[in-house]
Design an enzyme around this catalytic site. Structure first.
Site, PDB file in Angstrom:
ATOM      1  N   PHE A 141       0.856  -1.190   0.000  1.00 41.88           N
ATOM      2  CA  PHE A 141       0.000   0.000   0.000  1.00 41.88           C
ATOM      3  C   PHE A 141       0.884   1.230   0.000  1.00 41.88           C
ATOM      4  O   PHE A 141       1.648   1.462   0.932  1.00 41.88           O
ATOM      5  CB  PHE A 141      -0.956   0.055   1.194  1.00 41.88           C
ATOM      6  N   ASP A 226       9.117   2.904   2.251  1.00 41.80           N
ATOM      7  CA  ASP A 226       7.916   3.660   2.568  1.00 41.80           C
ATOM      8  C   ASP A 226       7.624   3.443   4.047  1.00 41.80           C
ATOM      9  O   ASP A 226       7.090   2.414   4.442  1.00 41.80           O
ATOM     10  CB  ASP A 226       6.745   3.187   1.699  1.00 41.80           C
ATOM     11  N   LYS A 255       2.024  10.959   7.557  1.00 38.29           N
ATOM     12  CA  LYS A 255       1.181  10.666   8.719  1.00 38.29           C
ATOM     13  C   LYS A 255       1.659  11.345  10.015  1.00 38.29           C
ATOM     14  O   LYS A 255       1.465  12.526  10.171  1.00 38.29           O
ATOM     15  CB  LYS A 255       1.031   9.142   8.855  1.00 38.29           C
TER      16      LYS A 255
HETATM   17  C1  LIG Z   1      -1.119   5.943   4.383  1.00 44.07           C
HETATM   18  C2  LIG Z   1      -0.015   5.432   3.557  1.00 44.07           C
HETATM   19  C3  LIG Z   1       0.325   6.027   2.334  1.00 44.07           C
HETATM   20  C4  LIG Z   1      -0.493   7.135   1.709  1.00 44.07           C
HETATM   21  O1  LIG Z   1      -0.586   8.269   2.496  1.00 44.07           O
HETATM   22  P1  LIG Z   1      -1.752   9.335   2.191  1.00 44.07           P
HETATM   23  O2  LIG Z   1      -1.397  10.487   3.105  1.00 44.07           O
HETATM   24  O3  LIG Z   1      -3.040   8.690   2.543  1.00 44.07           O
HETATM   25  O4  LIG Z   1      -1.663   9.688   0.761  1.00 44.07           O
HETATM   26  C5  LIG Z   1       1.414   5.535   1.656  1.00 44.07           C
HETATM   27  N1  LIG Z   1       2.135   4.517   2.137  1.00 44.07           N
HETATM   28  C6  LIG Z   1       1.838   3.917   3.309  1.00 44.07           C
HETATM   29  C7  LIG Z   1       2.689   2.786   3.794  1.00 44.07           C
HETATM   30  C8  LIG Z   1       0.741   4.329   4.054  1.00 44.07           C
HETATM   31  O5  LIG Z   1       0.420   3.713   5.180  1.00 44.07           O
END
Ligand SMILES: *Cc1c(COP(=O)(O)O)cnc(C)c1O
Length: 399
Positions: A141, A226, A255
């Site tokens: 994700f 990520d 986040k």
């Molecule tokens: C939440 C998330 C994203 C995307 O972040 P948004 O602020 O919702 O665009 C990308 N990578 C990971 C691992 C995430 O948990």
């Protein structure tokens, strides 16, 4: 004041149905707790997908935002502002990276990293034009933009949204051999989550990141982690990569970097990699804005000063042990690191959503991921007493 029911009705009438939230309307929050319109109290066990690791409305972060609101909020990058430089220096020093590029959402940070890796491939690795390839993992994700969903393995994320961006290759997560085999002369980067969050807190085998790091180094490939969900204390270390003593070439954060006050994200990398961007190559009106940077500086200070990674490690280890005692008729297994945990339900237990609804009734907010997994990720400021309270409710529902 409208009731929760009335709010849900107008939200569903006027809002696109791209989410299916639990039927609770939050109107106030503090620390690990939130309240609905009727004043009922709930313990937050999701933390906005780890965006509020510092707890809701942490006074230090709120204070920094209020102070900045009275000075300047937005300048655009057409001019310098006095918050951006200090923020970039602080996040680089915290992560041990050389340079940073600020954006807003996580998906934008991933998009930025993809552009950077491609351009680095053409200018530094001398890959032929338009041939750069980035390796990613199944069940990843990384966000919801058209390019990012192009390398999703989830059919629902993609269906109806083609044509897709080419240049991505998918391999199974946690499989070092598959990674080695996927590498070709045009491979510029490996984009991976150190623990797959949305997939259900999937932890790779021990040594995975270390071996992947070696392979990337040997083949001149950027290791792009990520850590938008795993970073900033969630897994019991400041960054998840610290569990294996490695360092990525590229790190994406988002986040919790703003403690839930504003969308702030950042791509960190080596000077060599981030130097591919020249003026005009990339940008964002709000990325690096003074209000976002001031908030992020305070949010990072809170993570360090309140020792949130250590809290996550200690509280998470104990809580995970307690959850293990529930393995039985309904619970198949418990996994995760720090306060980043998931219970995987047995097939016979039925869909996870029903258990989340029962937990909601009991005052505990959590969200299913996929059919049969419930993620537990409370704010890292949560105390032992509240964790004990949560466990009693989880035991009633899943025991
Ligand atoms: C939440 C998330 C994203 C995307 O972040 P948004 O602020 O919702 O665009 C990308 N990578 C990971 C691992 C995430 O948990």
């Amino acid at each position: 004041m409208p009731s929760s029911e009335e709010i849900i009705e107008i939200t569903e009438k006027y809002g696109a149905r791209n989410y299916k939230p639990l039927p609770v309307v939050i109107s106030r929050a503090e620390g690990a707790w939130v309240w609905d319109c009727e004043g009922k109290k709930y313990l937050d066990f999701l933390s906005a997908y780890s965006a509020v690791n510092q707890g809701h409305r942490h006074p230090v972060i709120v204070g920094a935002m209020k102070e900045q609101l009275d000075r300047v909020t937005l300048t655009s990058r057409a001019f310098h502002n006095d918050q951006l430089g200090p923020f970039l220096e602080e996040i680089c020093k915290l992560s041990g990276m050389e340079m940073a590029l600020p954006m807003n959402t996580g998906a934008e940070a991933v998009e930025t990293a993809v552009k950077m890796a491609r351009k680095w491939g053409y200018t530094s690795k001398k890959v032929a034009e338009n041939q750069a390839e980035i390796v990613c993992c199944t069940d990843n994700f990384h966000g919801r933009t058209t390019t990012v969903v192009s390398f999703s393995s989830d059919e629902q994320y993609k269906e109806g949204f083609g044509p897709y961006t080419p240049g991505f290759k998918l391999i199974p997560f946690g499989d070092v051999e598959a990674f080695e085999k996927s590498i070709g002369p045009n491979t510029v980067a490996f984009l991976v989550e150190p623990i797959q969050g949305e997939a259900g807190v999937v932890v790779p085998p021990d040594g995975y990141l270390k071996r992947v790091r070696d392979i990337c180094t040997k083949n001149n490939i950027l290791l792009m982690l990520d850590e938008i969900q795993t970073g900033l204390g969630r897994t019991g270390r400041m960054f998840c990569f610290e569990h294996e003593g490695i360092r990525p070439d590229v790190l994406m954060l988002g986040k919790a970097i703003s403690g839930g006050l504003l969308p702030v994200s950042v791509v960190l990398a080596s000077r060599e990699a981030l130097s591919v961007f020249r003026p005009g190559d990339h940008g964002s009106t709000f990325g690096g804005c003074p209000i976002g940077c001031a908030v992020a500086r305070a949010a990072l200070r809170v993570i360090v000063e309140d020792k949130l990674p250590q809290r996550s490690a200690e509280l998470g280890a104990a809580f995970s042990k307690k959850l293990e005692t529930l393995v039985g008729a309904k619970v198949e297994l418990v996994r995760g690191r720090g306060l980043f945990l998931a219970v995987v339900l047995k097939k016979a237990a039925g869909p996870a959503r029903a258990y989340c609804e029962q937990l909601l009734e009991k005052g505990l907010l959590c969200k299913e991921t996929h059919e049969n997994i419930i993620r537990f990720a409370p704010p890292l400021v949560i105390d032992q007493k509240d964790l004990d309270w949560a466990f009693e409710r989880i035991k009633e529902v899943l025991g």
